[in-house]
Design a protein around this motif. Structure first.
Motif, short mmCIF file in Angstrom:
data_model
loop_
_atom_site.label_atom_id
_atom_site.label_comp_id
_atom_site.label_asym_id
_atom_site.label_seq_id
_atom_site.Cartn_x
_atom_site.Cartn_y
_atom_site.Cartn_z
N GLY A 89 0.83 -1.20 0.00
CA GLY A 89 0.00 0.00 0.00
C GLY A 89 0.86 1.24 0.00
N GLY A 90 0.42 2.28 -0.72
CA GLY A 90 1.16 3.52 -0.78
C GLY A 90 1.47 3.89 -2.22
N LEU A 107 3.14 -3.88 -16.65
CA LEU A 107 3.47 -4.70 -15.48
C LEU A 107 3.13 -3.96 -14.20
N LEU A 108 3.37 -2.65 -14.18
CA LEU A 108 3.02 -1.85 -13.01
C LEU A 108 1.51 -1.85 -12.78
N LEU A 109 0.76 -1.78 -13.86
CA LEU A 109 -0.71 -1.84 -13.73
C LEU A 109 -1.16 -3.20 -13.20
N ASP A 110 -0.47 -4.25 -13.63
CA ASP A 110 -0.78 -5.59 -13.11
C ASP A 110 -0.54 -5.64 -11.60
N GLU A 113 -3.28 -3.81 -9.87
CA GLU A 113 -4.52 -4.60 -9.88
C GLU A 113 -4.48 -5.69 -8.81
N ALA A 114 -3.30 -6.29 -8.63
CA ALA A 114 -3.15 -7.34 -7.62
C ALA A 114 -3.14 -6.78 -6.20
N ASP A 115 -2.54 -5.61 -6.02
CA ASP A 115 -2.43 -4.97 -4.71
C ASP A 115 -3.09 -3.60 -4.80
N ALA A 277 7.98 0.53 -2.28
CA ALA A 277 8.87 0.67 -3.43
C ALA A 277 9.74 -0.58 -3.59
N GLU A 278 10.26 -1.10 -2.47
CA GLU A 278 11.05 -2.33 -2.53
C GLU A 278 10.20 -3.49 -3.04
N HIS A 279 8.94 -3.53 -2.62
CA HIS A 279 8.02 -4.57 -3.08
C HIS A 279 7.84 -4.49 -4.59
N VAL A 280 7.65 -3.29 -5.12
CA VAL A 280 7.45 -3.12 -6.56
C VAL A 280 8.71 -3.50 -7.32
#
Length: 296
Positions: A89-90, A107-110, A113-115, A277-280
């Motif tokens: 989140g964020g 890929l960022l949109l995916d 959509e998932a989170d 950001a690390e998660h992404v």
């Protein structure tokens, strides 16, 4: 600026409808709550009407209540942004070159959509704008084609991307004369990319600038459109080619001397990345590797 404690007292009073109960919840005296309301009304006008069974807000009172709610929401957003503890989140701001951006944005949109707690903010930009945006903290993450030497920037290898010679489907390129026959589809980095690649493929060529120009566009997603229609050839990074919607209409001409660039992930060195950001970044690395990308 209005005293936040006064606004807090007004909000609790509006919710409970009683000076006594508001004072109890706030841990202050009833006189203190009344004083806060008087201070507000001196600045903003009549905010509430005292009734025998409670209070009634005036239009100014309702406006102040909405203002207080907005302040509370902004405070929560600020705390969440500073904390950065929620990996899913964020807001994540990322700025990239055009070719890689064509691959990353879907890929960022995916990921979003998932989170659903993630908010993705992406911008296409050349290297110098990416570096400037990171230094001025307008974006948390950036990707560049040249590794910065600025001590304020942390850079790590993200992926590798070859330059490709792309021609219309069915065309063959074995000699320089084939390129002259086809003509060049140019773009802002086209000449520089073509010189790098073609000088190795055709070491005794008369120069890229001698080739006839058959078209030009500054939109990375459209460079291959005239190639697909048979108007000429071009030299582009692989990720731009992979994102093209008509792969059957074009062909990559392989060669013995590849030109492969390292793309660098950058962020400010003085503070760590937020958890989201690390998660992404971790998810993007995995997705690119899984899609056949040359992950580093």
């Amino acid at each position: 600026m209005i005293n936040p404690q006064w606004i807090r007292s007004f909000g609790v009073l509006a919710e409970l409808g009683s000076f006594t109960r508001a004072a109890d919840q706030l841990g202050v005296t009833q006189a203190a709550v009344s004083q806060h309301i008087r201070q507000l009304e001196q600045r903003l006008g009549l905010l509430l009407i005292r009734r025998s069974r409670g209070i009634e807000l005036t239009p100014a009172g309702r406006a102040l209540l909405d203002y207080g709610t907005e302040i509370d929401q902004a405070d929560r957003r600020l705390r969440a942004r500073l904390d950065g503890a929620d990996a899913k989140g964020g807001e994540v701001g990322i700025i990239t070159p055009g070719s890689l951006g064509l691959l990353l944005y879907p890929l960022l949109l995916d990921l979003q959509e998932a989170d659903r707690g993630l908010v993705i903010r992406h911008r296409f930009a050349p290297d110098h704008e990416v570096l400037d945006a990171i230094l001025k903290t307008r974006f948390e993450l950036g990707i560049v084609t040249l590794k910065p030497d600025d001590p304020r920037i942390t850079a790590s290898p993200f992926t590798r991307e070859p330059l490709e010679l792309v021609v219309p489907a069915g065309e063959e390129v074995k000699h320089w004369s084939d390129l002259e026959r086809l003509g060049f589809i140019d773009h802002p980095d086209g000449q520089a990319m073509a010189i790098r690649l073609l000088s190795l493929r055709f070491p005794r060529n008369p120069g890229v600038r001698s080739l006839p120009i058959r078209g030009f566009t500054n939109q990375v997603g459209l460079i291959l459109a005239p190639v697909a229609r048979g108007f000429g050839f071009t030299v582009i990074p692989r990720y731009a080619r992979l994102a093209f919607a008509q792969p059957d209409a074009i062909r990559v001409v392989d060669g013995e001397h590849p030109i492969v660039d390292t793309l660098w992930l950058i962020h400010r060195a003085e503070w760590p990345l937020s958890a989201h950001a690390e998660h992404v970044v971790a998810r993007l690395r995995g997705l690119i590797a899984g899609d056949g990308g040359a992950l580093l």
